[in-house]
Design an enzyme around this catalytic site. Structure first.
Site, mmCIF file in Angstrom:
data_model
loop_
_atom_site.group_PDB
_atom_site.id
_atom_site.type_symbol
_atom_site.label_atom_id
_atom_site.label_comp_id
_atom_site.label_asym_id
_atom_site.label_seq_id
_atom_site.Cartn_x
_atom_site.Cartn_y
_atom_site.Cartn_z
ATOM 1 C CE LYS A 174 -1.591 2.549 3.049
ATOM 2 N NZ LYS A 174 -1.574 3.831 2.226
ATOM 3 C CD GLU A 248 12.763 3.538 8.873
ATOM 4 O OE1 GLU A 248 12.982 4.436 9.583
ATOM 5 O OE2 GLU A 248 12.464 3.978 7.635
ATOM 6 C CB CYS A 282 13.161 8.322 8.921
ATOM 7 S SG CYS A 282 13.963 6.747 7.893
ATOM 8 C CD GLU A 381 11.055 12.148 11.523
ATOM 9 O OE1 GLU A 381 11.850 11.703 11.072
ATOM 10 O OE2 GLU A 381 9.947 11.811 12.009
#
Length: 480
Positions: A174, A248, A282, A381
């Site tokens: 997906k 992750e 990331c 983040e």
């Protein structure tokens, strides 16, 4: 740009059971450049059924070498289309062509790594236990739901397809609705590579479709790359059914720069590791920890480096940074810059939209100074080209600051003293550490500590996450 009007399920292009469409927006111009069909829960059901049929049918009968050959063919097909993939990636995500070329070349490398892994992996191991002959069998976990982000769709897809297919699993992939176009080209590559029908199914969709996939009783494992917030939700859903899961997630990685090394030996690798791909990575190293007594020197050097970076059209060969991928992503970065100012940090360079780039979602490379590690800009983040510079007092303090984070995905240490680099590399709690360098390695185990995730991707450790271990005891008579 090509639009795509069908989904890839069971080895065929099929209409969605719904009528919804998602517009693909160019981050360079803000204009609609293509559209894709929205998958529905019924489409997910069809894709899971196709993956289950392939798992119980032709894919189960393949040998590890057969699966390796299929992955090699897929790698070849992707390699042929790297220029097209890089161009499409530039259109839909805004990455400069060189970045897209590198991402997709890395995807080919990943697939070839897993294609060869059957040569070094023991799927059946013979042991003796108290005189009994025992086989330790490593079997595929089953049907995998792979959910990937928009910032690197093909890279993220191959980091999951490689180990899943090498292990003997089948996959429902997906993609995010914000970066789907390259994954339709991936579907064409899967067709050309001759993978059996249903081994890989591609159904882009939003959050509701994703949750249906995560909770589907026909799914044996979820492999997710994305935000920590979404990862927490997925982990809770998987926990209810004990579905295997690899996550992750996000990061706020730190680099510790020791007092004995000069900026000229640090900046060329450290700055790109913080703002490469416009900071939408990331593992970006966005906290730079420098000795207090050399802080002014590093502010000057980093400011000069960021100020020299060309931001602009991703199709211009001189461009180093393209736009942010979405308007809401630029809004997020702007909000964090304002938060940083309100917290008392100083914008040394950048902090706004570049002059002359009125269309699209561009943002300047930005450096915050006067930052303390308790500020939101040092803990959360941002996912944009924003670096925070934090002063420390001694290596013990630097290690404490680096570890004082909810994340633990990547990191770096710069020093000419091997004792310092060894100590820092061992004591910072993070999934990867670089010594006198910085980057992101996905051909070796990649993943994070703490809220940066669960499990690893890349290398034998990545393959292990797609295998279940079974013990078969033949008793002592079998040894007679």
């Amino acid at each position: 740009m090509r639009s795509f009007d069908q989904l890839f399920i069971g080895g065929e292009w099929v209409d969605s059971t719904g009528s919804g469409r998602t517009d693909v927006i160019s981050p360079s111009t803000g204009a609609v450049i293509a559209h894709i069909p929205d998958a529905t829960e019924a489409d997910i059901d069809k894709a899971v059924a196709a993956a289950r049929a392939a798992f119980n049918g032709p894919w189960r009968d393949t040998t590890p070498a057969d699966r390796g050959a299929a992955l090699s063919r897929l790698a070849d097909e992707i390699e042929k289309r790297i220029p097209e993939l890089a161009e499409t990636f530039a259109h839909e995500v805004g990455a400069p062509l060189a970045v897209g070329t590198g991402f997709h070349a890395l995807s080919v490398t990943m697939l070839r790594q897993f294609a060869a892994m059957h040569e070094t992996t023991s799927f059946v191991e013979v042991r003796e236990d108290g005189g009994d002959r025992v086989h330790i069998v490593r079997e595929p976990v089953g049907v995998v739901g792979a959910i990937i982000p928009w910032n690197g769709p093909i890279a993220a897809a191959t980091w999951k397809l490689g180990p899943a297919l090498a292990a003997g699993c089948t996959v429902v992939l997906k993609p995010a609705p914000e970066g789907p176009l390259t994954t339709f080209i991936l579907a064409e590559c899967i067709e050309a590579a001759g993978l059996p029908a249903g081994v890989v199914n591609i159904v882009p969709g939003g959050r509701e479709v994703g949750e249906h996939l995560v909770t589907h009783p026909g799914i044996d494992k979820i492999a997710f790359t994305g935000s920590t917030a979404a990862g927490k939700r997925i982990a809770s859903l998987c926990g209810e059914s004990i579905t295997r899961v690899t996550l992750e997630l996000g990061g706020k990685s730190a680099a510790i720069v020791a007092p004995d090394i000069d900026p000229a030996d640090v900046i060329p690798t450290l700055v790109p590791a913080g703002i490469g791909h416009t900071g939408q990575v990331c593992a970006a190293i966005t906290r730079i920890l420098v000795p207090r007594e050399r802080q002014a020197e590093y502010v000057e050097a980093i400011t000069a480096a960021l100020g020299s970076i060309t931001v602009g059209d991703p199709f211009d060969p001189s461009t180093a940074l393209g736009p942010l991928a979405m308007e809401r992503q630029r809004d997020r970065v702007e909000e964090y810059v304002e938060i940083g100012r309100q917290e008392g940090a100083t914008v040394a360079v950048g902090g706004g939209r570049p002059a002359g780039l009125d269309d699209g979602f561009y943002f300047e490379p930005t450096l915050f100074t006067d930052v303390t590690n308790d500020m939101r800009i040092a803990r959360e983040e941002i996912f944009g080209p924003v670096i925070t510079l934090i002063a420390y007092d001694g290596i013990d303090d630097a290690i404490a600051i680096a570890n004082d984070s909810p994340y633990g995905l990547a990191g770096a240490v710069y020093s000419n003293d091997e004792a310092i680099t060894t100590r820092v590399a061992r004591e910072v709690r993070t999934g990867q550490m670089y010594v006198n360098n910085a980057g992101m390695c996905v051909t070796q185990p990649f993943g994070g500590f703490k809220e940066s995730g669960i499990g690893r991707e890349g290398g034998p450790e990545g393959l292990a996450g797609y295998l279940e271990t079974k013990m078969i005891n033949f008793g002592q008579e079998a040894n007679a």
